[in-house]
Design an enzyme around this catalytic site. Sequence first.
Site, PDB file in Angstrom:
ATOM      1  N   GLU A  33      27.005  20.005-138.924  1.00  0.00           N
ATOM      2  CA  GLU A  33      26.323  18.753-139.337  1.00  0.00           C
ATOM      3  C   GLU A  33      27.116  17.533-138.892  1.00  0.00           C
ATOM      4  O   GLU A  33      28.248  17.647-138.455  1.00  0.00           O
ATOM      5  CB  GLU A  33      26.219  18.710-140.876  1.00  0.00           C
ATOM      6  CG  GLU A  33      25.103  19.545-141.457  1.00  0.00           C
ATOM      7  CD  GLU A  33      23.788  18.790-141.589  1.00  0.00           C
ATOM      8  OE1 GLU A  33      23.731  17.619-141.151  1.00  0.00           O
ATOM      9  OE2 GLU A  33      22.826  19.383-142.095  1.00  0.00           O
ATOM     10  N   ARG A 116      27.058  17.599-154.589  1.00  0.00           N
ATOM     11  CA  ARG A 116      28.035  17.402-153.519  1.00  0.00           C
ATOM     12  C   ARG A 116      27.485  16.414-152.517  1.00  0.00           C
ATOM     13  O   ARG A 116      26.269  16.211-152.411  1.00  0.00           O
ATOM     14  CB  ARG A 116      28.333  18.723-152.802  1.00  0.00           C
ATOM     15  CG  ARG A 116      27.144  19.303-152.030  1.00  0.00           C
ATOM     16  CD  ARG A 116      27.615  20.214-150.898  1.00  0.00           C
ATOM     17  NE  ARG A 116      26.589  21.017-150.290  1.00  0.00           N
ATOM     18  CZ  ARG A 116      25.851  20.645-149.241  1.00  0.00           C
ATOM     19  NH1 ARG A 116      26.015  19.442-148.708  1.00  0.00           N
ATOM     20  NH2 ARG A 116      24.962  21.456-148.712  1.00  0.00           N
ATOM     21  N   ASN A 118      26.295  15.026-148.998  1.00  0.00           N
ATOM     22  CA  ASN A 118      25.619  15.576-147.825  1.00  0.00           C
ATOM     23  C   ASN A 118      25.740  14.543-146.695  1.00  0.00           C
ATOM     24  O   ASN A 118      26.805  13.955-146.528  1.00  0.00           O
ATOM     25  CB  ASN A 118      24.165  15.934-148.195  1.00  0.00           C
ATOM     26  CG  ASN A 118      23.582  16.968-147.264  1.00  0.00           C
ATOM     27  OD1 ASN A 118      24.291  17.876-146.834  1.00  0.00           O
ATOM     28  ND2 ASN A 118      22.311  16.859-146.940  1.00  0.00           N
ATOM     29  N   ASN A 169      19.658  13.112-146.848  1.00  0.00           N
ATOM     30  CA  ASN A 169      19.930  13.560-145.488  1.00  0.00           C
ATOM     31  C   ASN A 169      19.949  12.422-144.481  1.00  0.00           C
ATOM     32  O   ASN A 169      20.527  11.373-144.762  1.00  0.00           O
ATOM     33  CB  ASN A 169      18.944  14.693-145.132  1.00  0.00           C
ATOM     34  CG  ASN A 169      19.692  16.009-144.977  1.00  0.00           C
ATOM     35  OD1 ASN A 169      20.776  16.029-144.423  1.00  0.00           O
ATOM     36  ND2 ASN A 169      19.111  17.088-145.464  1.00  0.00           N
ATOM     37  N   ASP A 219      15.924  16.825-141.476  1.00  0.00           N
ATOM     38  CA  ASP A 219      17.351  16.892-141.840  1.00  0.00           C
ATOM     39  C   ASP A 219      18.078  15.681-141.259  1.00  0.00           C
ATOM     40  O   ASP A 219      17.792  14.547-141.651  1.00  0.00           O
ATOM     41  CB  ASP A 219      17.892  18.255-141.362  1.00  0.00           C
ATOM     42  CG  ASP A 219      19.184  18.651-142.035  1.00  0.00           C
ATOM     43  OD1 ASP A 219      19.923  17.761-142.465  1.00  0.00           O
ATOM     44  OD2 ASP A 219      19.470  19.848-142.127  1.00  0.00           O
TER      45      ASP A 219
END
Length: 314
Positions: A33, A116, A118, A169, A219
Amino acid sequence: MCLVDPHFRISLEIDMSSIKVECVIKEKNEIGESPVWEERDSSLVYVDITGQRVSRWSSLTSQIESIATEKPVGSVVPRQSGGYVIGEGTRFAFVDWGKRSITTVAHLDKEKPNTRFNDGKVDPAGRFFAGTMGMELQPAVVERKQGSLYTLHPDHTVVKLFDEVDISNGLDWSLDHCIFYYIDSLAYMVEAFDYNIQTGGISNRRVVYKLEKDEGIPDGMCIDAEGKLWVACYNGGRVLRIDPQTGMRLQTVKLPVKKTTSCCFGGKDYSDLYVTTAYKGMDEDSLAKQPDAGCIFKVSGLGVKGIPPYSYTG
Ligand code: BGC
Ligand code: CA
């Protein structure tokens, strides 16, 4: 005042036959990512979220260097004074690459036991934006509405922009800095806000693009030099090019793996699109059919360029 994007141009027809998709980073990531190009040494920096590491790949030597993190790391961005900023676990932290050290800047989500960080990105004024999500029971399955979007300002203060997010995202800003684009994955759409570059404030939330069923889960996202958005689709095995002004999908680039997670432009003149992918949550059968799951791909020949990333100025 915000007028129509000055960089807006009608894109030339793209010759699909010139597009090349190749796996360039073969070391696999559970969830690759947050790719970001570093022009200085022609490198790509990225994270493996649940693999808990920040990595740097040199396109010149193909060498990869990594730093392990203590908790899942959602994103990494360059810091103007050197090193990087990460959203790790529920903290913002600075990474000193030379010293291999990570130091806390701020702890967030204190009232939430199970979230958490991202995805995250730096805005054109040097602020670091990053969002949180509930811990996943399995890929893309979370306790709903646990996430928030935060800004780490250059003076290290943190502002919460909104909450009630499922999976925070992709994000990016229009070329004239007047619009903030955002993806909460489980809303299956790309949204936009008016953006105040002076304050970092957002307003006037609206929908830009709704994904079709077969496109997967939106995403990571980045903007190109023509103001169009590139959206990586998790479980969709593709990256979409969207025109945020008309809400039209302009192009679909398919990849040989399903879990395409994020993208950024890099390489010479920012003319290559780097696409991260994941393999976490795949069964043996899918892994056998998609041997490159978890690799990072380079898409060349798109005929469009990106813009250089911004660095955190704090
Ligand atoms: C998250 C993953 C999640 C995926 C799909 C990613 O950004 O980090 O954990 O499965 O989005 O929504
Ligand atoms: Ca992501």
